[in-house]
Every structure is written in C-alpha cells, then in structure tokens.
Design a protein around this motif. Structure first.
Motif, PDB file in Angstrom:
ATOM      1  N   LEU A   2     -40.604 -60.660 136.509  1.00 44.13           N
ATOM      2  CA  LEU A   2     -41.063 -59.415 135.897  1.00 44.13           C
ATOM      3  C   LEU A   2     -40.885 -59.448 134.383  1.00 44.13           C
ATOM      4  O   LEU A   2     -41.726 -58.946 133.635  1.00 44.13           O
ATOM      5  CB  LEU A   2     -40.289 -58.227 136.484  1.00 44.13           C
ATOM      6  N   ALA A   3     -39.786 -60.044 133.930  1.00 43.24           N
ATOM      7  CA  ALA A   3     -39.544 -60.135 132.484  1.00 43.24           C
ATOM      8  C   ALA A   3     -40.623 -60.963 131.813  1.00 43.24           C
ATOM      9  O   ALA A   3     -41.092 -60.625 130.723  1.00 43.24           O
ATOM     10  CB  ALA A   3     -38.169 -60.741 132.227  1.00 43.24           C
ATOM     11  N   ARG A   4     -41.023 -62.052 132.444  1.00 40.02           N
ATOM     12  CA  ARG A   4     -42.069 -62.905 131.849  1.00 40.02           C
ATOM     13  C   ARG A   4     -43.383 -62.144 131.712  1.00 40.02           C
ATOM     14  O   ARG A   4     -44.137 -62.353 130.767  1.00 40.02           O
ATOM     15  CB  ARG A   4     -42.262 -64.161 132.700  1.00 40.02           C
ATOM     16  N   LYS A   5     -43.667 -61.242 132.653  1.00 38.98           N
ATOM     17  CA  LYS A   5     -44.909 -60.473 132.597  1.00 38.98           C
ATOM     18  C   LYS A   5     -44.940 -59.532 131.393  1.00 38.98           C
ATOM     19  O   LYS A   5     -46.010 -59.179 130.910  1.00 38.98           O
ATOM     20  CB  LYS A   5     -45.081 -59.669 133.885  1.00 38.98           C
ATOM     21  N   THR A   6     -43.771 -59.116 130.923  1.00 37.95           N
ATOM     22  CA  THR A   6     -43.728 -58.214 129.767  1.00 37.95           C
ATOM     23  C   THR A   6     -44.074 -58.943 128.470  1.00 37.95           C
ATOM     24  O   THR A   6     -44.461 -58.317 127.488  1.00 37.95           O
ATOM     25  CB  THR A   6     -42.330 -57.585 129.595  1.00 37.95           C
ATOM     26  N   GLY A   7     -43.867 -60.268 128.467  1.00 35.62           N
ATOM     27  CA  GLY A   7     -44.112 -61.033 127.253  1.00 35.62           C
ATOM     28  C   GLY A   7     -43.020 -60.885 126.213  1.00 35.62           C
ATOM     29  O   GLY A   7     -43.175 -61.336 125.075  1.00 35.62           O
ATOM     30  N   PRO A   9     -39.674 -62.007 124.680  1.00 35.37           N
ATOM     31  CA  PRO A   9     -38.715 -63.119 124.714  1.00 35.37           C
ATOM     32  C   PRO A   9     -37.285 -62.653 124.964  1.00 35.37           C
ATOM     33  O   PRO A   9     -36.515 -63.331 125.665  1.00 35.37           O
ATOM     34  CB  PRO A   9     -38.845 -63.748 123.323  1.00 35.37           C
ATOM     35  N   GLY A  10     -36.924 -61.497 124.406  1.00 38.71           N
ATOM     36  CA  GLY A  10     -35.574 -60.981 124.596  1.00 38.71           C
ATOM     37  C   GLY A  10     -35.272 -60.693 126.052  1.00 38.71           C
ATOM     38  O   GLY A  10     -34.214 -61.066 126.570  1.00 38.71           O
ATOM     39  N   LEU A  11     -36.215 -60.030 126.730  1.00 31.68           N
ATOM     40  CA  LEU A  11     -36.027 -59.716 128.150  1.00 31.68           C
ATOM     41  C   LEU A  11     -35.991 -60.983 129.000  1.00 31.68           C
ATOM     42  O   LEU A  11     -35.188 -61.114 129.929  1.00 31.68           O
ATOM     43  CB  LEU A  11     -37.146 -58.797 128.645  1.00 31.68           C
ATOM     44  N   VAL A  12     -36.881 -61.917 128.683  1.00 31.16           N
ATOM     45  CA  VAL A  12     -36.935 -63.175 129.438  1.00 31.16           C
ATOM     46  C   VAL A  12     -35.612 -63.929 129.325  1.00 31.16           C
ATOM     47  O   VAL A  12     -35.037 -64.368 130.322  1.00 31.16           O
ATOM     48  CB  VAL A  12     -38.098 -64.071 128.954  1.00 31.16           C
ATOM     49  N   ASN A  13     -35.125 -64.049 128.109  1.00 32.11           N
ATOM     50  CA  ASN A  13     -33.894 -64.823 127.899  1.00 32.11           C
ATOM     51  C   ASN A  13     -32.668 -64.124 128.472  1.00 32.11           C
ATOM     52  O   ASN A  13     -31.758 -64.780 128.977  1.00 32.11           O
ATOM     53  CB  ASN A  13     -33.707 -65.126 126.417  1.00 32.11           C
ATOM     54  N   ALA A  14     -32.643 -62.787 128.400  1.00 32.34           N
ATOM     55  CA  ALA A  14     -31.539 -62.056 129.021  1.00 32.34           C
ATOM     56  C   ALA A  14     -31.536 -62.280 130.529  1.00 32.34           C
ATOM     57  O   ALA A  14     -30.479 -62.495 131.143  1.00 32.34           O
ATOM     58  CB  ALA A  14     -31.636 -60.573 128.700  1.00 32.34           C
ATOM     59  N   SER A  15     -32.714 -62.263 131.136  1.00 37.05           N
ATOM     60  CA  SER A  15     -32.826 -62.485 132.582  1.00 37.05           C
ATOM     61  C   SER A  15     -32.428 -63.913 132.954  1.00 37.05           C
ATOM     62  O   SER A  15     -31.740 -64.137 133.954  1.00 37.05           O
ATOM     63  CB  SER A  15     -34.250 -62.199 133.056  1.00 37.05           C
ATOM     64  N   LEU A  16     -32.864 -64.874 132.132  1.00 39.86           N
ATOM     65  CA  LEU A  16     -32.506 -66.267 132.393  1.00 39.86           C
ATOM     66  C   LEU A  16     -30.993 -66.490 132.282  1.00 39.86           C
ATOM     67  O   LEU A  16     -30.403 -67.205 133.094  1.00 39.86           O
ATOM     68  CB  LEU A  16     -33.236 -67.185 131.404  1.00 39.86           C
ATOM     69  N   ALA A  17     -30.374 -65.850 131.282  1.00 42.61           N
ATOM     70  CA  ALA A  17     -28.924 -65.997 131.107  1.00 42.61           C
ATOM     71  C   ALA A  17     -28.170 -65.420 132.301  1.00 42.61           C
ATOM     72  O   ALA A  17     -27.195 -66.010 132.791  1.00 42.61           O
ATOM     73  CB  ALA A  17     -28.478 -65.321 129.813  1.00 42.61           C
ATOM     74  N   ASN A  18     -28.620 -64.256 132.786  1.00 42.79           N
ATOM     75  CA  ASN A  18     -27.980 -63.648 133.953  1.00 42.79           C
ATOM     76  C   ASN A  18     -28.204 -64.486 135.209  1.00 42.79           C
ATOM     77  O   ASN A  18     -27.303 -64.638 136.042  1.00 42.79           O
ATOM     78  CB  ASN A  18     -28.509 -62.233 134.170  1.00 42.79           C
ATOM     79  N   LEU A  19     -29.401 -65.026 135.340  1.00 40.60           N
ATOM     80  CA  LEU A  19     -29.704 -65.887 136.483  1.00 40.60           C
ATOM     81  C   LEU A  19     -28.830 -67.135 136.453  1.00 40.60           C
ATOM     82  O   LEU A  19     -28.317 -67.587 137.489  1.00 40.60           O
ATOM     83  CB  LEU A  19     -31.191 -66.274 136.463  1.00 40.60           C
ATOM     84  N   ALA A  20     -28.648 -67.689 135.262  1.00 40.74           N
ATOM     85  CA  ALA A  20     -27.776 -68.860 135.119  1.00 40.74           C
ATOM     86  C   ALA A  20     -26.354 -68.539 135.558  1.00 40.74           C
ATOM     87  O   ALA A  20     -25.683 -69.347 136.211  1.00 40.74           O
ATOM     88  CB  ALA A  20     -27.777 -69.341 133.673  1.00 40.74           C
TER      89      ALA A  20
END
Length: 205
Positions: A2-7, A9-20
């Motif tokens: 869902l974060a990637r769909k927003t475009g 970068p901040g949301l995408v990277n925050a989600s990736l960090a939490n996923l990690a």
C-alpha cells in the motif's frame, strides 16, 4: 504494498524498516538485511530504527563488528534526538555485540545505562502505560544480562545485589499493576513501600 502505491518514499521506507524488524524477530536476518540496505540506499528513513535493526541483523548473521558499529551509531543518534525508548534498544544491541566480542566491562556499562533510562521513563508513566509498552519485560531481561555479566567478571557480590534489586523491582511492578483496582488499605501499603524505596535509594541502597 500500500505504501508503494502512494508513491511516497518516506512511507515506503518506514514500512520497509518495520518489515525488516519483523524479519529480525523471526530470525530471518539475511532477508532483514536486504530490506534495510534498500532503505539506506533510497532514504529518507528513521535512521535510529534502521540502525537498531541493522545491528540485530548483523548480530544474527555472526557479523559482530558490524553489529557493534551499527549499534554505536544508533546510540549516538538516540542520545542526540533524546529518544529514550530507542536508546534502550540501541544500548541493549551494543551490549550484546560487546558481549560477543568478549568486552564484558563495556557490555555491563551499556546494560546499566539502559536500566537507568528505563527508570527515568518509568517516572513519567502511569503503571498501566509502563506495562503496556513492554518496559517491565525489557527491565527483567536487562537485569538478567547485568547479573550474568557481573558473574562472568567475578563480581559475585554485585551480581547478588543486582539480583535483589531485580526482585524488589518485580515486586513493585506487581503491586503497581494492581493499584487501580486496589482497596484503600492496599493503596496505603503501596504508598508506604514507595516511600521506603525512596529512602533506600537516598542511602545508596
């Protein structure tokens, strides 16, 4: 996804960090490291969280020097930004890395500092908030680590004193969780115990 769909970068990277962080807790350190490296390449991100998770991932892969470097960076950032909760995790990671490298004194110093930060945060929270945020469990883990390190260093008297401190803290936490539903007499007893604790601390006990 869902974060990637927003475009954003901040949301995408925050989600990736939490996923990690989730992969770290599952013991999937290689996958976590891939995600965190992507976050660092792309930016922006919450660097404290990223460095804490990086330290844990490196440690899980047996790369203790890199684990120490990442934890050290996380400690510095958390101190500068005055983020106590993250400082606890950063200090714990650095302590673990130093233990793996046989640096007992350094590991013990970080463990003691982390316990001190928990006590500072404890004073700002009501008992229910303190328990919900997991501080009590982290406190128990840090006490156990301190006892182990002191035992390894041959400081058996100090290890015993820390064990007694941990036992007293666990008892006070147990009383605190019952405080909201306690009878008036129980509340008076808890207040008396807290006063006794303050007096002991003032005497250096």
């Amino acid at each position: 996804a869902l974060a990637r769909k927003t475009g954003s970068p901040g949301l995408v990277n925050a989600s990736l960090a939490n996923l990690a962080g989730c992969h770290v807790r599952l013991g999937e350190y290689g996958h976590a490291l891939e995600l965190l490296e992507e976050v660092l390449r792309e930016g922006p991100a919450d660097e404290v969280v990223v460095r804490i998770n990086l330290s844990a991932a490196y440690a899980g892969l047996g790369r203790h020097r890199q684990a120490l470097e990442s934890a050290d960076q996380a400690v510095g950032l958390a101190r500068r930004e005055e983020r106590g909760e993250f400082l606890i995790d950063a200090l714990t990671g650095r302590s673990d890395a130093n233990q793996k490298r046989g640096l007992t004194a350094e590991a013990l110093a970080d463990t003691r500092e982390a316990l001190g930060v928990i006590e500072q945060l404890r004073g700002r929270l009501v008992p229910s908030d303190f328990m919900k945020r997991g501080f009590a469990e982290r406190c128990r883990e840090l006490f156990a680590s301190a006892i182990k390190l002191l035992h390894q260093a041959g400081e058996h008297r100090q290890a015993f004193e820390i064990a007694e401190q941990a036992r007293a803290r666990a008892f006070l936490d147990l009383l605190a969780t019952r405080e909201m539903q306690a009878r008036p007499a129980d509340r008076l007893q808890l207040a008396a115990l807290r006063e006794a604790e303050k007096e002991l601390k003032a005497k250096g006990i």
